[in-house]
Design an enzyme around this catalytic site. Structure first.
Site, short mmCIF file in Angstrom:
data_model
loop_
_atom_site.label_atom_id
_atom_site.label_comp_id
_atom_site.label_asym_id
_atom_site.label_seq_id
_atom_site.Cartn_x
_atom_site.Cartn_y
_atom_site.Cartn_z
CB ILE A 1 -0.95 0.00 1.22
CG1 ILE A 1 -1.89 -1.20 1.15
CG2 ILE A 1 -1.74 1.30 1.27
CD1 ILE A 1 -2.71 -1.30 -0.12
CE LYS B 1 7.26 -8.41 -3.43
NZ LYS B 1 6.32 -8.38 -2.31
#
Length: 227
Positions: free
Chosen positions: A31, A46
């Site tokens: 988040i 990522k």
């Protein structure tokens, strides 16, 4: 001259590599990464995703962005087991090549935007049999945002994280706190010497509107700390 200096500062901010790490697992890195990516109109990446049955963080971030500029780059490794990268890779009889991660970071780094990278867990999570997340951050030459929440033991985890970063000399942008406010976070800021970049409150509904709102609250602080 002042206008040129301002342009150089803006370019420095926009071409940053920002690595999102946490004081542990489940503290709100994804988040936070979405909010920071939205705030800076950055790209997101990522490198290693584990636990595919729970969905990917890349898909989550992509679903929460509104700016129309950010690119969410594909993971270098997608591994099934909800475990540390080195263990998930071992279970699939593969090896995570950190050299490949560095190559892709250069490939994905935009010239005019920041690249926000999200790690797995905390600094001492092993990426493979030899390299820890801390080592990877050093090799990437990234600056770090530390994500923390208040829970029993969080001060210890936060200060251990801060001490490791201080010991290695990795540049730290600051802390992003999540969850309910607690005075512990003020103590962590004071003891660590790292500034508070912001906080993201708990919500029952994480959607684009929430991310956009939190991104707006983070924008000024992030630009100031990155300048």
């Amino acid at each position: 001259m002042r206008r040129d200096a301002d342009r150089l500062r803006i370019f420095a901010v926009m071409s940053e590599r920002i690595f999102i790490t946490g004081i542990g697992t489940g503290v709100g890195k994804t988040i936070t990464a979405a909010c920071v990516t939205e705030a800076l109109c950055a790209d997101y990446w990522k490198p290693v995703q584990t636990g595919l049955m729970e969905g990917t963080d890349t898909d989550t971030v992509l679903s929460l962005l509104s700016n129309g500029v950010s690119v969410c780059h594909p993971e270098a490794w997608r591994l099934e087991a909800p475990a540390s990268p080195h263990l998930a890779a071992r279970l699939e009889q593969t090896h995570i090549d950190t050299g490949r991660i560095l190559q892709l970071a250069d490939q994905y780094q935009p010239a005019d935007r920041a690249l926000v990278m999200e790690g797995a867990g905390g600094l001492m999570v092993p990426v493979n049999e030899e390299v820890f997340t801390l080592d990877l951050i050093l090799a990437l030459k990234a600056r770090v945002l530390i994500v923390a929440q208040n829970y029993l033991g969080s001060i210890n985890h936060a200060m251990l994280t801060a001490r490791m970063l201080q010991h290695t000399g990795i540049p730290v942008i600051g802390w992003v706190f999540g969850g309910d406010y607690h005075t512990n976070e003020d103590d962590v800021v004071k003891w660590s010497g790292y500034p508070k970049a912001g906080r993201i409150p708990l919500t029952d509904k994480v959607d684009k509107a929430f991310i956009q709102q939190q991104a707006q609250l983070l924008t000024t602080s992030l630009h100031s700390l990155l300048a």
